[in-house]
Design an enzyme around this catalytic site. Sequence first.
Site, PDB file in Angstrom:
ATOM      1  CB  CYS A   2     -25.081 -34.085  44.984  1.00 41.50           C
ATOM      2  SG  CYS A   2     -24.916 -34.884  46.566  1.00 41.50           S
ATOM      3  CD  GLU A  14     -25.931 -31.858  39.298  1.00 39.25           C
ATOM      4  OE1 GLU A  14     -26.744 -30.918  39.363  1.00 39.25           O
ATOM      5  OE2 GLU A  14     -25.419 -32.375  40.303  1.00 39.25           O
ATOM      6  CE  LYS A  39     -40.007 -26.162  49.155  1.00 37.47           C
ATOM      7  NZ  LYS A  39     -40.359 -27.367  48.363  1.00 37.47           N
ATOM      8  CD  GLU A  50     -22.796 -28.893  51.344  1.00 36.09           C
ATOM      9  OE1 GLU A  50     -22.173 -29.251  50.331  1.00 36.09           O
ATOM     10  OE2 GLU A  50     -22.234 -28.502  52.379  1.00 36.09           O
TER      11      GLU A  50
END
Length: 498
Positions: A284, A385, A175, A250
Amino acid sequence: MSEKYMNFIGGEWVAASTGKWFENRNPADRTDLVGLFADGDARDVEAAVAAAARGFETWRLLPAPKRAEIVLRAGERLVERKEAFARDMTREMGKILDETRGDVQEAIDTAFYAAGEGRRMFGDTVPVELPDKFGMSVRCPVGVFAIVTPWNFPMAIPSWKIFPALVCGNTVVFKPASDTPLSAVNFVRTLADAGVPPGVVNLVTGGGRAVGSPLVEHPRVRGVSFTGSTEVGRTIAEGAGKRLKRCSLELGGKNAQLVLEDADLDLAVDGAVWGAFATAGQRCTATSRAIVHERVISTFTERLVARVERLKLGPGLDPGTEMGPLVNEGQLKTVEHYVRVGLDEGATRITGGERPGGGAFEKGWFYEPTVFTNVRPDMRIAQEEIFGPVLSVLRCGSLEEGLAILNGTAYGLSSSIYTRDVSKAFRAVREIEAGIVYVNGPTIGAEVQLPFGGVKDTGNGHREAGRAVLDVFTEWKSVYVDYSGRLQRAQIDSRKEA
Ligand code: NAP
Ligand code: MG
């Protein structure tokens, strides 16, 4: 009429059960419709998981070197298609061509590396304590895996998961992120062309809630490999925990580059510019904090700003562009929000901080590369973030203070230190709380043969890439063969004989 792209289930390209399609648009030019993609739901997930479960029965029995040959062939086809796939990727998610070529290259590297494991996948063969007895451990496939991925590395991240999963004998339902379904279709087509049998790789496109959620929760899915936000990752881990399901996550990062007073400042500036503004900061591992020794902070900042102001912003397909748009409107609004938060908290915006005006920029989700100074470690722009082209410069007075600031966030993915002092470099390598440490290099630039992943809120203790990824995609089986022809009792008979 624009092209329609379907799901891939049991070796067939099929429309979604809903009969609906969703749009994929070019973030550099919203008038450019890339294509229409199957808008799946739980029924498509059901069909794909059933196909993957059937596929598993034969795929797991195909010898690993044969499975690996198919992955190798997929890698070879990616080499041939690299330029076309890179262009598709830039068009659907915005990062510049050099970087999307790198994204496809990472998938190629992963294919070749994972294919080698088809003839390795080492277990242990060990002495045993009883005579005429043999002991070894072998890696076994887990079963059907759910693969859920983000949009920022649309081919590299799926490849990190799917290639090793296949070599290890698992089957997958993939997906992809709804912003990058074309790269997913390109990737799955390549695998099918390389000879992956029906049911072994299945693709279902559609929303996170409509497709991702029923997929990761499906009882016949034995493992989940997810890359994305910490928020979604936490929800997935909760569900997997209840079902005692294998789950590798992750997640986010708040990566820092530490610059000491003895650093090569030009090198450190080069690293910060690449680390903070490649992929418009949407990595990331992006550098979102530069922690700089007070003796060099003004020189560093001056040179940094001069470089940032020269960065050429534009569509990623234009030659000469150094930074493309953000992926979508939501991401742009998040960045604008954080810039306001930074200003409200009292940080100084020394460059950027606006949407660029005029002409072609109006058609896309562009944002200027932005640098904040006078940032304190407890400010939200230094803690959360942002996932955009915003770099915060913080001051430190020593290695120890710099490390405390670097470690003082919830995340622990990537990190970097610039110094010429080998003792300080090694002390930093020991003290940094992160899965990846660079010495005299930026926070981005991982290679596929070493483990990738992070500590604290960045994940749940697993690693991708390198040999470490095998631990995600295999179960251990310990095998004892007793050829003595009599009952031998471990820990009991061996003691008597001694
Ligand atoms: P996201 O919103 O968490 O989405 C990631 C994937 O999960 C997408 O495919 C998304 O589908 C799907 N999803 C959303 N809600 C879901 C749910 N409830 N159940 C199951 N799946 C669901 O993350 P993103 O905004 O795309 O990506 C940015 C994030 O990824 C950042 O936090 C970044 O740090 C992280 N990231 C981490 C790494 C790493 O290796 N550590 C690498 C790259 C990115 P839709 O697209 O359809 O919503
Ligand atoms: Mg798009």
